[in-house]
Write an enzyme that holds these catalytic residues in place. Structure first.
Site, short mmCIF file in Angstrom:
data_model
loop_
_atom_site.label_atom_id
_atom_site.label_comp_id
_atom_site.label_asym_id
_atom_site.label_seq_id
_atom_site.Cartn_x
_atom_site.Cartn_y
_atom_site.Cartn_z
N ASN A 231 80.07 46.00 -50.57
CA ASN A 231 80.43 45.22 -51.78
C ASN A 231 80.52 43.73 -51.46
O ASN A 231 80.06 42.90 -52.24
CB ASN A 231 81.76 45.71 -52.35
CG ASN A 231 81.58 46.94 -53.20
OD1 ASN A 231 81.12 46.86 -54.33
ND2 ASN A 231 81.93 48.09 -52.63
N HIS B 199 88.35 49.87 -57.41
CA HIS B 199 88.77 51.20 -56.99
C HIS B 199 87.65 52.19 -57.33
O HIS B 199 87.10 52.13 -58.43
CB HIS B 199 90.07 51.58 -57.70
CG HIS B 199 90.61 52.89 -57.23
ND1 HIS B 199 91.24 53.03 -56.01
CD2 HIS B 199 90.57 54.12 -57.79
CE1 HIS B 199 91.57 54.29 -55.85
NE2 HIS B 199 91.18 54.98 -56.91
C1 GRF Z 1 84.45 50.79 -52.17
O1 GRF Z 1 84.05 52.04 -52.58
C2 GRF Z 1 85.62 50.31 -53.00
O2 GRF Z 1 85.73 50.92 -54.24
C3 GRF Z 1 86.83 50.67 -52.20
O3 GRF Z 1 86.41 50.56 -50.86
C4 GRF Z 1 85.02 50.78 -50.77
C5 GRF Z 1 84.45 49.70 -49.92
O4 GRF Z 1 83.11 49.93 -49.60
N1 GRF Z 1 87.96 49.86 -52.56
P1 GRF Z 1 82.25 48.84 -48.87
O5 GRF Z 1 82.96 48.49 -47.58
O6 GRF Z 1 82.18 47.66 -49.78
O7 GRF Z 1 80.92 49.46 -48.65
#
Ligand code: GRF
Length: 286
Positions: A111, A201
């Site tokens: 993300n 989330h």
């Molecule tokens: C995501 O699925 C988010 O919803 C949660 O943690 C995860 C992080 O994934 N809070 P990444 O490290 O961004 O791949």
């Protein structure tokens, strides 16, 4: 081309048509006024006449488009547009104070990467800092490759001390995004950034949230409950895990063959699309 313009200017089809009409009418009006003014001087139509004409229409153009934009309901757009051109002419290509974003993440950082890519090249928003509590997290490599400073934080200092508030202020951080950050954010930090800390989330809150509900634990619980759909929730952060006001949600349907892995994939797709765009929208409201 029209689709590109609509996206670039963030307007709908009708507004785009009115903007194009304003350009056309404003351009014609300034050409007409320029010619009339030069006619009054009685000058010959020689090279000086043409140079003066070009100078006149350059000066008149902003006034004419602003004038025409008013009855066409596009004044707000053209006010910004003309100001932007003014800044460019003055050599100030970049906004002087882009909003500075800190991303808090402790995991792979997919993300974080999408957010960094989304704002790369933006003159309004800069991802200025990646904050991480895990020295082996993939997000630190992502920050390094994007040339973004990172701050490795320690529990003692985050939960007592000044909660890294001084470091955030020194980095000029305006807004904080939690993207896979598992520690609870201290109340003092939340008070210092009111309505300016958001989290994502991987489920539809208020279901499947709270302490210990992260990653695969969430997806396993959703599937075990036999839910027909899941999704993502973007919300403000308060002192309780996953309880801050909800900003937006997006959904995906589940099938009998879904596993925690396939669900995680569906969720990531939603997150990668919606999170950067929602952040941009929130920053536009500041
Ligand atoms: C995501 O699925 C988010 O919803 C949660 O943690 C995860 C992080 O994934 N809070 P990444 O490290 O961004 O791949």
């Amino acid at each position: 081309m029209f689709e590109k313009l609509k996206k670039h200017w963030q307007v709908n089809g009708l507004n785009l048509a009115l903007i194009i009409a304003t350009f056309a009418l404003g351009g014609s009006l300034c050409g007409w006024i320029g010619r009339k003014l030069l006619l009054l001087t009685g000058m010959e139509k020689d090279i000086t006449w043409w140079l003066l004409y070009i100078l006149l229409i350059t000066l008149l153009w902003p006034l004419c488009v602003l004038l025409i934009s008013y009855p066409l309901g596009q004044f707000a757009f053209f006010k910004k547009y003309v100001a932007k051109i003014g800044r460019k002419v003055a050599g100030k290509h970049k906004a002087e104070n882009p909003l500075r974003l800190a991303i808090f993440a402790s995991g792979a950082g997919s993300n974080a990467k999408k957010i960094i890519d989304h704002f790369a090249g933006s003159d309004k928003v800069r991802v200025a800092l990646v904050v991480c509590n895990n020295p082996t997290a993939g997000v630190l490599d992502i920050a390094r490759r994007a040339d973004i400073p990172s701050l490795l934080i320690k529990k003692e200092h985050f939960f007592s001390g000044d909660h890294y508030l001084t470091a955030l202020q020194q980095a000029g951080i305006d807004f904080i995004v939690l993207a896979g950050f598992l520690w609870k954010v201290p109340a003092e930090l939340i008070r210092s950034y009111p309505q300016k800390i958001v989290n994502i989330h991987p489920a539809l809150l208020p279901g499947y949230g709270g302490k210990g509900m992260y990653g695969h634990f969430v997806h396993e619980a959703v599937l075990a409950a036999g839910e027909k759909e899941s999704g993502i929730t973007i919300h403000y952060v308060n002192e309780h895990y996953d309880e801050g006001n909800i900003i937006s949600q997006a959904r995906c349907t589940l099938t009998n063959t879904d596993t925690p892995d396939t669900l995680a994939h569906k969720i990531h797709k939603l997150e990668h699309y919606f999170f950067p765009r929602t952040i941009e929208f929130l920053l536009q409201q500041l």
